[in-house]
Design an enzyme around this catalytic site. Structure first.
Site: not given
Lengths: 596, 596
Positions: A297, A438-440, A445
């Site tokens: 992240r 992506y990656e949350g 977040q």
């Protein structure tokens, strides 16, 4: 379009905001002072500017392709990755014990930015390999470490993160991939994973997949997920490559951007089961995966800064060359380059201020990471850990959201030419859109910020950061320059707006979760805006002092102007965000679902 | 992904905001009441939903292509255009004398929106043909009208606008295309035009280019530009097609979006000169071109609304189907469709509120256009003309800028799937980015707003609009509902912010033009935000009254919620914009040019 790494700005941040000389007092980082940083950054800039950046457009025009189970990356990528690996760059932040350079994140983060400015698609392979390394370092057995770490750190092999399945994206409780224990202690893995970045490629001998799966009989939901290493090729006892494992790429996606990075659908176990090795303990997979994800992240936040910087440089170059219309102030009596025009300047300053603000925020966060993980004093570690954890959703969420605006402005500066693919500005706009996903996603977040980072400690970390900001405001007032006062006033307004929201979040999380989560993304944007603005305020103070000492006048004056611009044009959004969050929660959820 | 035309919302705007029954009292529009509007919109919706919308994805996947001087459009486009033409849609707003339907813009604008929601690329051909028709109607000789208008209005032929040259984009002073007078009264045209939308295609028998060029000896700059008709095929005296004219497509562009619409480079006069016919008088070309451009700018604003609506519908459908994660309020005890989640709702409401607000603004502007052009009373015409002229940069600039945010949210709602081209959400994001650029970038609209629309009359029109808004605030307070009060309060804040900026613009335009033009785009955004919010306030009042009469409860309640959301989440940006403009002008221009 060439790329020129902003080494000077990076070193300024490290020295004056992240205080690298303090990082260099942490055990193990004794060599990692400013001089080392400069040497590393200059070397990294050479590789990124000279080797990786020229592959950015070719990767977009001639992306990774899939045929008969194999992925061919863009011509030149494999050779560039070889140079990257041989230069030791994959191991920059990883332990010396396994062949890494053991440098702090304070330095490493700047290299991550450069690599991503040069080529987002290319940089994803090292980014995900870093995640795999982190997970193995934290939770892997000695045997797994011995087998995989050196090869990953040297860049001979690469790593992936396998979370997503067709029905399980943000919601990992829905993961269905199965892992069946075998008599020899290994597992047989069966299932389908999608969106696996560099899940298959031709740039390394082996690919080490880190895979979330459920062991038979595990609890439902996220508490029943385990983490496995599943290599593309099994590894013999002597470290050489053995049999092909039962994991196969069945297709890659046709995407709007980052086209050179293959996004694979991986099929596990169609021929009897893919051999997997448990990482750590069963059912603790999510915890380990979060280690990878937190690293990733932060890195995706750097991607936002990186693509913003590249888009800015591209736009500046065009604005200096393109001649259109007379300046409104009459300073030129004929058509002039468009950089003379106030709205072009506003766009370029907006791009610049966002990018520098987020870079400063990320640099300070990186130093906190280093102290959180390596400082000798437990209290210092703890305080830095709380700060860093608060920063991760801001670095990821705010830096990527701002990159959408920046890359859009980057196209806009080019006018009609920006819409023509050959100009190159459009690629950044298309590439950047994945970063908020992506990656949350930004919402994920923001949930993290509201729940784990603000609600859990009753707003303590948030208020501690606000207190530090108040201190900076005092310093800005004390400095007394007109620019410093302007920044102090806008910082104060934004800080008070932030504190109102923190109070709201803490007070209402239980009573009215819908209203709080309706404001979660605006809260993230407000917090990111404030913290980046705060760092610009600190940067202004440092620049002012250095200017008085006669250091690098052009750079210091530019920093001061950029800080003032940030305060006047970006921090001023804070009050509106506060009002929307604190007063506007109800209208978000008021429309009945069937009325949409 | 299907498209469903928002006929109900369009008719609500026409009836309660644009007051179509007043339009129907204007001479010539006696038949154009609400019943006619409904019949026309429903018929148009059938064509757009059933014929044109299904070609949107095929046009992106299989765009127009160029070979040997010819452009082949996407299969299906020519047949759809034939149906469009045969249905009389090209002539909807054009005079009955030349075969048109003679309907008011109040109705026509809604049809333009539908066609663009269905397919931006397809709709560009009629959009530019409308511009050519307008220019000929206003400035063409009787002979030119007789030769071209019926064929254009019937859709047998199409039209283009030829302004841009490689060195002349926003800056038409730099136009170099030459026109040499011939003994027979015609001209020979020589030059290169770029970015010519539908400059070559296979959907009509002939293409009527309207071309800006300089007659030898004309004054320099924009005062020496004339407008010419240059048909692809010369037209014989009996109206049949004659020789091929000396204008040729040499290539089409490779664009980020609206790929199905061919964007041509046209070469004039390589074989002795293209035969052109002067429109109106020499050296008045810019004036005539502005007629086309004003029509086209309004239409591009409708494109912004249209793509926002389509993106919204796409996102809503996905949000209803995709299952991920439990609702934070505990209302469902398992993973639920994502429309349950507050941040997804915030995104959908933002998309909806922007779209409805801009649609309402554009509808009211259309009614003002009709009154400005056709009302019997000169004073009414004048007042409406001033209002409409003020609205054009807002409809164009604000509706297209918001469409960037809306289509970005549209991708975001889809998560990772949004980045995969096959999902379809990405196309809207790519397509929309041209809208803030062509027919005058947002900065060009903002210059128009600052200079011609605000500075020239000393802020009179702007303040008159603010006074009308204040009246609406009073009505909202008088209504007394909680929602109405919230909207009144936010409207008042935004209106005062707007008035501060108007004062600033009027006072500083001469003293400090750089500061004023540095704030021009933020001023446009503030003005657009306010006017769209005002119309949402009026919509809320109307909905409340109709609800009390028991009419269409679901629709009226949804309108009220959307108006409140707009006030709380979008109008609240106004103060920050004001601060940036009024207090932040200096920092925009403070960085020396070589410091970028």
């Amino acid at each position: 379009m060439t790329y020129s790494a902003p080494v000077k700005d990076m070193l300024f941040n490290m020295e004056h905001l992240a205080r690298i000389e303090q990082v260099a007092q942490i055990p193990g980082f004794e060599e990692a002072g400013l001089e080392t940083a400069q040497a590393v950054l200059e070397e990294c800039a050479k590789l990124c500017e000279g080797v990786v950046a020229p592959l950015n457009v070719p990767g977009d025009v001639n992306p990774s392709s899939f045929r008969d189970g194999k992925v061919a990356t863009t011509p030149g990528f494999a050779e560039a990755f070889r140079q990257y690996a041989e230069g030791g760059w994959q191991g920059l932040q990883h332990p010396v014990d396994f062949g890494g350079q053991g440098l702090p994140k304070t330095i490493g983060a700047a290299c991550v930015e450069m690599l991503n400015s040069a080529n987002l698609s290319f940089a994803l392979c090292p980014l995900l390999t870093d995640g795999a390394i982190e997970a193995l370092l934290t939770a892997g057995s000695d045997a797994l470490k011995a087998t995989y770490l050196e090869k990953l750190i040297s860049g001979q092999w690469t790593g992936t993160m396998n979370l997503t399945e067709p029905q399980a994206g943000s919601d990992l409780a829905l993961v269905r991939t199965k892992a069946e224990p075998q008599a020899d202690g290994t597992y047989k893995v069966f299932g389908t994973k999608i969106f696996i970045t560099y899940g298959e490629h031709d740039m390394a001998e082996n690919i080490v997949h880190l895979v979330l799966a459920r062991v038979a009989g595990a609890p439902e939901g996220v508490k029943g997920i385990s983490l496995f290493v599943v290599p593309k090729f099994l590894v013999n006892a002597d470290g050489s490559l053995g049999e092909r494992n039962d994991v196969h790429c069945v297709s890659i996606e046709h995407k709007m951007g980052i086209k050179a990075s293959p996004t694979a659908v991986l099929q596990y176990g169609d021929n009897g089961g893919a051999t997997g090795y448990l990482v750590g303990e069963e059912n603790r997979g999510l915890e380990y995966m979060f280690i990878m994800m937190n690293a990733a992240r932060y890195a995706v936040g750097m991607q936002g800064i990186a693509v913003a910087e590249r888009s800015y440089q591209h736009a500046v170059q065009y604005a200096r060359e393109r001649v259109q219309s007379r300046p409104v102030d009459g300073s030129v009596k004929a058509s002039a380059t468009i950089i003379h025009h106030p709205d072009v300047r506003r766009m370029l300053m907006t791009m610049r201020a966002y990018t520098e603000g987020c870079r400063a925020m990320a640099s300070v966060a990186a130093a906190a990471y280093d102290a959180a993980h390596h400082h000798a004093d437990a209290q210092v570690r703890e305080a830095n850990a709380a700060f860093y954890e608060f920063m991760v959703p801001l670095v990821k969420g705010y830096s990527t959201e701002m990159s959408l605006e920046v890359t859009s402005l980057g196209v806009q500066v080019h006018g009609g030419m920006g819409f023509i693919e050959e100009t190159g500005a459009a690629q950044y706009y298309r590439d950047a859109k994945i970063l908020t996903i992506y990656e949350g996603t930004t919402a994920i977040q923001a949930n993290d910020l509201v729940g784990r980072k603000t609600g859990r400690d009753g707003g303590q970390t948030a208020r501690a950061i606000a207190a530090q900001i108040e201190k900076t405001e005092g310093e800005l007032h004390a400095d007394g320059s007109a620019a410093a006062k302007v920044v102090a006033v806008r910082l104060e307004q934004a800080r008070k707006a932030f504190l109102d929201v923190v109070d709201f979040v803490v007070a209402q999380s239980r009573n009215d979760p819908n209203a709080v989560y309706a404001g979660s993304v605006p809260y993230l944007m407000l917090a990111g805006n404030l913290v980046a603005g705060w760092q610009m305020g600190r940067a202004l103070l440092a620049a002012q002092q250095l200017l008085r000492k006669g250091q690098d006048e052009a750079f210091m004056r530019a920093k001061m102007v950029t800080a003032q611009f940030y305060a006047e044009h970006i921090l001023t959004q804070a009050q509106g965000l506060r009002d929307a969050i604190v007063d506007g929660g109800a209208s978000v959820m008021a429309l009945p679902m069937d009325a949409f």
